[in-house]
Design an enzyme around this catalytic site. Structure first.
Site, PDB file in Angstrom:
ATOM      1  N   ALA A 124      29.028  44.704  -0.998  1.00 31.10           N
ATOM      2  CA  ALA A 124      27.732  44.036  -1.678  1.00 31.10           C
ATOM      3  C   ALA A 124      28.369  43.526  -2.980  1.00 31.10           C
ATOM      4  O   ALA A 124      29.330  44.397  -3.748  1.00 31.10           O
ATOM      5  CB  ALA A 124      26.783  44.879  -1.865  1.00 31.10           C
TER       6      ALA A 124
ATOM      7  N   SER B 111       7.738  -5.025  15.087  1.00 26.93           N
ATOM      8  CA  SER B 111       7.721  -4.923  13.652  1.00 26.93           C
ATOM      9  C   SER B 111       8.337  -3.656  13.224  1.00 26.93           C
ATOM     10  O   SER B 111       8.302  -2.687  13.939  1.00 26.93           O
ATOM     11  CB  SER B 111       6.221  -4.600  13.419  1.00 26.93           C
ATOM     12  OG  SER B 111       5.472  -5.850  13.809  1.00 26.93           O
ATOM     13  N   GLY B 112       9.028  -3.689  12.149  1.00 30.64           N
ATOM     14  CA  GLY B 112       9.881  -2.387  11.657  1.00 30.64           C
ATOM     15  C   GLY B 112       8.970  -1.290  11.120  1.00 30.64           C
ATOM     16  O   GLY B 112       9.760  -0.493  10.800  1.00 30.64           O
TER      17      GLY B 112
ATOM     18  N   ASN C 235       1.391   1.544   6.881  1.00 26.57           N
ATOM     19  CA  ASN C 235       0.859   0.850   5.618  1.00 26.57           C
ATOM     20  C   ASN C 235       0.547   1.733   4.459  1.00 26.57           C
ATOM     21  O   ASN C 235       0.918   1.197   3.524  1.00 26.57           O
ATOM     22  CB  ASN C 235      -0.528   0.046   5.907  1.00 26.57           C
ATOM     23  CG  ASN C 235      -0.081  -0.962   7.217  1.00 26.57           C
ATOM     24  OD1 ASN C 235       0.484  -1.705   6.958  1.00 26.57           O
ATOM     25  ND2 ASN C 235      -1.016  -0.661   8.065  1.00 26.57           N
TER      26      ASN C 235
ATOM     27  N   GLY D  82      -5.716  -8.391  15.682  1.00 26.65           N
ATOM     28  CA  GLY D  82      -5.927  -9.711  16.420  1.00 26.65           C
ATOM     29  C   GLY D  82      -6.581  -9.175  17.782  1.00 26.65           C
ATOM     30  O   GLY D  82      -6.152  -8.375  18.371  1.00 26.65           O
TER      31      GLY D  82
ATOM     32  N   ARG E  42      27.141  27.698   4.885  1.00 24.77           N
ATOM     33  CA  ARG E  42      27.621  26.234   4.383  1.00 24.77           C
ATOM     34  C   ARG E  42      28.775  25.586   5.245  1.00 24.77           C
ATOM     35  O   ARG E  42      29.194  26.141   6.012  1.00 24.77           O
ATOM     36  CB  ARG E  42      27.988  26.100   2.924  1.00 24.77           C
ATOM     37  CG  ARG E  42      26.705  26.650   1.992  1.00 24.77           C
ATOM     38  CD  ARG E  42      27.149  26.660   0.653  1.00 24.77           C
ATOM     39  NE  ARG E  42      27.904  25.462   0.326  1.00 24.77           N
ATOM     40  CZ  ARG E  42      28.678  25.565  -0.861  1.00 24.77           C
ATOM     41  NH1 ARG E  42      28.860  26.498  -1.401  1.00 24.77           N
ATOM     42  NH2 ARG E  42      29.230  24.407  -1.260  1.00 24.77           N
TER      43      ARG E  42
ATOM     44  N   SER F 158      32.434  47.376  -3.061  1.00 19.40           N
ATOM     45  CA  SER F 158      31.442  46.415  -3.695  1.00 19.40           C
ATOM     46  C   SER F 158      31.989  45.767  -4.815  1.00 19.40           C
ATOM     47  O   SER F 158      32.691  46.599  -5.456  1.00 19.40           O
ATOM     48  CB  SER F 158      30.098  47.523  -3.952  1.00 19.40           C
ATOM     49  OG  SER F 158      29.371  47.996  -3.060  1.00 19.40           O
TER      50      SER F 158
ATOM     51  N   GLY G 152       4.097 -15.771   7.090  1.00 19.85           N
ATOM     52  CA  GLY G 152       3.416 -15.293   8.191  1.00 19.85           C
ATOM     53  C   GLY G 152       4.295 -14.877   9.366  1.00 19.85           C
ATOM     54  O   GLY G 152       5.638 -15.255   9.171  1.00 19.85           O
TER      55      GLY G 152
ATOM     56  N   ARG H 280       0.879  -1.300   0.130  1.00 27.28           N
ATOM     57  CA  ARG H 280      -0.026  -0.043  -0.211  1.00 27.28           C
ATOM     58  C   ARG H 280       0.739   1.294   0.124  1.00 27.28           C
ATOM     59  O   ARG H 280       0.331   2.492  -0.336  1.00 27.28           O
ATOM     60  CB  ARG H 280      -1.021   0.140   1.296  1.00 27.28           C
ATOM     61  CG  ARG H 280      -2.146  -0.972   0.791  1.00 27.28           C
ATOM     62  CD  ARG H 280      -3.285  -0.441   2.006  1.00 27.28           C
ATOM     63  NE  ARG H 280      -2.990  -1.486   3.119  1.00 27.28           N
ATOM     64  CZ  ARG H 280      -3.623  -1.059   4.358  1.00 27.28           C
ATOM     65  NH1 ARG H 280      -3.990   0.090   4.422  1.00 27.28           N
ATOM     66  NH2 ARG H 280      -3.175  -1.746   5.260  1.00 27.28           N
TER      67      ARG H 280
HETATM   68  C1  UD1 Z   1      -0.372  -8.758  13.181  1.00 25.55           C
HETATM   69  C2  UD1 Z   1      -0.832  -9.764  14.379  1.00 25.55           C
HETATM   70  C3  UD1 Z   1      -2.149  -9.043  14.840  1.00 25.55           C
HETATM   71  C4  UD1 Z   1      -1.907  -7.776  15.228  1.00 25.55           C
HETATM   72  C5  UD1 Z   1      -1.272  -7.006  14.362  1.00 25.55           C
HETATM   73  C6  UD1 Z   1      -0.699  -5.693  14.742  1.00 25.55           C
HETATM   74  C7  UD1 Z   1      -0.283 -11.980  13.541  1.00 25.55           C
HETATM   75  C8  UD1 Z   1      -0.602 -13.192  12.788  1.00 25.55           C
HETATM   76  N1  UD1 Z   1      -1.239 -10.964  13.684  1.00 25.55           N
HETATM   77  O1  UD1 Z   1      -1.378  -8.882  12.118  1.00 25.55           O
HETATM   78  O2  UD1 Z   1      -2.689  -9.990  15.936  1.00 25.55           O
HETATM   79  O3  UD1 Z   1      -3.081  -7.380  15.961  1.00 25.55           O
HETATM   80  O4  UD1 Z   1       0.107  -7.409  13.590  1.00 25.55           O
HETATM   81  O5  UD1 Z   1      -0.336  -4.669  14.063  1.00 25.55           O
HETATM   82  O6  UD1 Z   1       1.021 -12.012  13.847  1.00 25.55           O
HETATM   83  N2  UD1 Z   1       5.915  -9.853   8.452  1.00 25.55           N
HETATM   84  C9  UD1 Z   1       7.036 -10.394   8.278  1.00 25.55           C
HETATM   85  N3  UD1 Z   1       6.812 -11.933   7.585  1.00 25.55           N
HETATM   86  C10 UD1 Z   1       5.653 -12.479   7.406  1.00 25.55           C
HETATM   87  C11 UD1 Z   1       4.830 -11.620   7.597  1.00 25.55           C
HETATM   88  C12 UD1 Z   1       4.740 -10.374   8.278  1.00 25.55           C
HETATM   89  O7  UD1 Z   1       7.982 -10.081   8.295  1.00 25.55           O
HETATM   90  O8  UD1 Z   1       5.695 -13.453   6.600  1.00 25.55           O
HETATM   91  C13 UD1 Z   1       5.977  -8.588   9.125  1.00 25.55           C
HETATM   92  C14 UD1 Z   1       5.473  -7.490   8.348  1.00 25.55           C
HETATM   93  O9  UD1 Z   1       6.359  -7.085   7.473  1.00 25.55           O
HETATM   94  C15 UD1 Z   1       5.074  -6.449   9.457  1.00 25.55           C
HETATM   95  C16 UD1 Z   1       4.745  -7.439  10.618  1.00 25.55           C
HETATM   96  O10 UD1 Z   1       5.326  -8.667  10.269  1.00 25.55           O
HETATM   97  O11 UD1 Z   1       6.225  -5.630   9.747  1.00 25.55           O
HETATM   98  C17 UD1 Z   1       3.227  -7.619  10.946  1.00 25.55           C
HETATM   99  O12 UD1 Z   1       2.723  -8.367   9.921  1.00 25.55           O
HETATM  100  P1  UD1 Z   1       1.372  -7.871   9.311  1.00 25.55           P
HETATM  101  O13 UD1 Z   1       1.203  -8.712   8.021  1.00 25.55           O
HETATM  102  O14 UD1 Z   1       1.221  -6.442   9.264  1.00 25.55           O
HETATM  103  O15 UD1 Z   1       0.351  -8.438  10.425  1.00 25.55           O
HETATM  104  P2  UD1 Z   1      -1.028  -8.429  10.540  1.00 25.55           P
HETATM  105  O16 UD1 Z   1      -1.675  -9.104   9.652  1.00 25.55           O
HETATM  106  O17 UD1 Z   1      -1.290  -6.906  10.592  1.00 25.55           O
HETATM  107 CA    CA Z   2      -0.099  -4.696  10.179  1.00 25.53          CA
END
Ligand code: UD1
Ligand code: CA
Length: 467
Positions: free
Chosen positions: A390, A108-109, A233, A145, A343, A415, A86, A16
């Site tokens: 100037a 999460s990054g 996102n 979640g 600078r 100047s 996942g 996105r």
């Molecule tokens: C996840 C949680 C959810 C929570 C939400 C909060 C799970 C299954 N669900 O959902 O309960 O409410 O975060 O934001 O954990 N990523 C990877 N590898 C993967 C999948 C994801 O590195 O295979 C990373 C994504 O880049 C991101 C983070 O993990 O930085 C979270 O992934 P995302 O897909 O946003 O999780 P949600 O479905 O939002």
């Molecule tokens: Ca997310």
């Protein structure tokens, strides 16, 4: 206390964002989102930080190594996750890097504004033995979640939105995506994950049920500050978090006594140290390391980077200062701008005046020196009380090398002069306007180097059509 390891998930694509740049490298306050997360994680004094990469892995790894590789007092590692199956599968990739004696904090990054004290509280809630989840209640929990609790309020499971029943979707307490768990517990749970769910993914959140089954206490550490768990996102969300971050910085400065004309039109992208009674007008941007001494006033629309501005100095509107690596220093009571450009290596003494459309680079100006209009000073050493006219410039570059101009105390440069470096102007001397100087000038002398003025009497201008 158990050692802390940190896993940061950053393998996702960030569709996105609609950008070629991996999502976690988009910048908030001029720092990559992932760099914010790493910096916050570092406040836990972790033993090791493992970043899970996938999409744009090489680019992400290089950027974060540049950001924190050398200076970090933790061990920075990467684990590739390809394909991305996942969040549970993501953390599985980090397992070889994790220590069984440690507690691992999962982040999460793309969630940049979590605070260090929140993570520390979560680690404390884990206490080396519990599964600690960071949660919060949202008016609109859609997409997250949900935290499922039993009749006694004990946490039983996390159910993802897509797998939730109608009743579960009405639960407002959500999982933030951040947890702390003992590595020794996590390992066997991850090994047992499956992808029998609505998204056919390995959910990290499924370990909650396993913890309950194994009699491990699940602690929900509930906070109320949504910003701390807000993810990026889309460009809209990125801009929203940028504003929220800037509001936080602005308020912290105002708490210290800094007066901001409008906290909504103020941006810090680095560190800004302010003395007492600093005033900052609207639309100013501060980058890198900036220090403002007591009573400094910054006019509207200034961009100031890597500079130290001493007490009482005034920076008038539309001034651009960028010290880059060499830095810029502005002395006490100096007046800079409007429309000035300082600078790298500009070192201005006390009460120096730099006026509109004056550019100063790699030059030292001693106390009371003035260059008030339309001028260039590059690679120059300028004495006290010098008045630089100037339109005058130092011709410091011969196409291959840079040369210095040295201007003694009390020199007046008229100047439109060109000072061809290397050159030295003796103290107290005067340079006639319009001079192009190629040789040193003696102290106290008037030096003029230009075509002599000639007047031809009764001059008749040509007339159109005349033979
Ligand atoms: C996840 C949680 C959810 C929570 C939400 C909060 C799970 C299954 N669900 O959902 O309960 O409410 O975060 O934001 O954990 N990523 C990877 N590898 C993967 C999948 C994801 O590195 O295979 C990373 C994504 O880049 C991101 C983070 O993990 O930085 C979270 O992934 P995302 O897909 O946003 O999780 P949600 O479905 O939002
Ligand atoms: Ca997310």
């Amino acid at each position: 206390m158990a050692a802390v390891d940190v896993v940061i998930m950053a393998a996702g694509k960030g569709t996105r964002m609609k950008s070629k740049l991996p999502k976690v490298l988009h910048r908030l306050a001029d720092r990559a989102l992932l760099a914010h997360v790493v910096d916050t994680a570092s406040t836990l004094k972790p033993r090791r930080v493992v970043v899970i990469t996938g999409h744009g892995a090489t680019e992400v790894e290089a950027a974060i190594t540049r950001h924190s590789g050398a200076k970090a007092d933790f061990d920075l590692g990467f684990a590739r996750q390809e394909p991305q199956l996942g969040t549970g599968h993501a953390v599985q990739q980090a397992l070889p890097h994790l220590d069984d004696e440690a507690v691992v904090v999962v982040l999460s990054g793309d969630v940049p504004l979590t605070q260090g004290d929140t993570l520390q509280a979560l680690v404390d809630a884990c206490g080396g033995e519990n599964l600690a989840l960071l949660t919060l209640a949202l008016d609109n929990p859609s997409g997250y979640g949900r935290i499922v609790r039993g009749p006694d309020d004990a946490v039983l499971a996390i159910v993802e939105q897509k797998d939730a029943t109608e009743a579960q979707r009405r639960i407002q307490e959500i999982y933030s995506g951040i947890m702390a768990v003992p590595v020794a517990r996590l390992r066997p749970w991850l090994a047992r994950l499956d992808n029998q769910n609505a998204q056919a993914e390995y959910y990290l959140t499924d370990i909650v049920k396993m913890a309950v089954a194994d009699g491990v206490r699940v602690v929900a550490h509930k906070i109320s500050d949504e910003l701390q768990v807000a993810g990026v996102n889309s460009p809209v969300q990125l801009a929203e978090l940028e504003r929220a971050y800037q509001r936080r910085r602005a308020h912290a400065l105002m708490e210290q006594g800094v007066r901001l004309a409008d906290p909504a039109r103020f941006d810090v992208r680095g560190s800004l140290q302010c003395g007492q009674d600093v005033f900052i007008d609207v639309n100013c941007v501060f980058e890198g390391q900036v220090t403002l001494g007591e009573g400094v006033r910054i006019g509207a629309n200034c961009v100031i980077a890597n500079a130290s501005i001493a007490a009482g100095a005034v920076i008038h509107p539309f001034t651009h200062i960028d010290g880059e690596k060499a830095g810029v220093s502005v002395g006490q009571g100096a007046l800079i701008g409007p429309f000035a450009r300082l600078r790298p290596g500009a070192q201005l003494g006390d009460e120096v005046h730099i006026g509109n459309f004056v550019e100063v680079k790699n030059s030292t100006l001693a106390k009371g020196a003035k260059a008030n209009h339309l001028a260039y000073l590059g690679d120059a050493t300028v004495g006290e009380r010098v008045n630089y006219g100037a339109g005058s410039i130092t011709a410091n570059y011969d196409g291959a090398n840079k040369h210095r101009t040295v201007i003694g105390d009390d020199v007046h440069v008229g100047s439109n002069c060109v000072l061809i470096a290397p050159i030295k102007l003796g103290a107290g001397g005067t340079v006639g306007g319009g001079s192009t100087l190629t040789k040193d000038t003696p102290a106290g002398a008037l030096s003029v180097a230009r075509g002599r003025q000639v007047s031809i009497p009764d001059w008749q201008r040509p007339v159109k059509g005349a033979k």
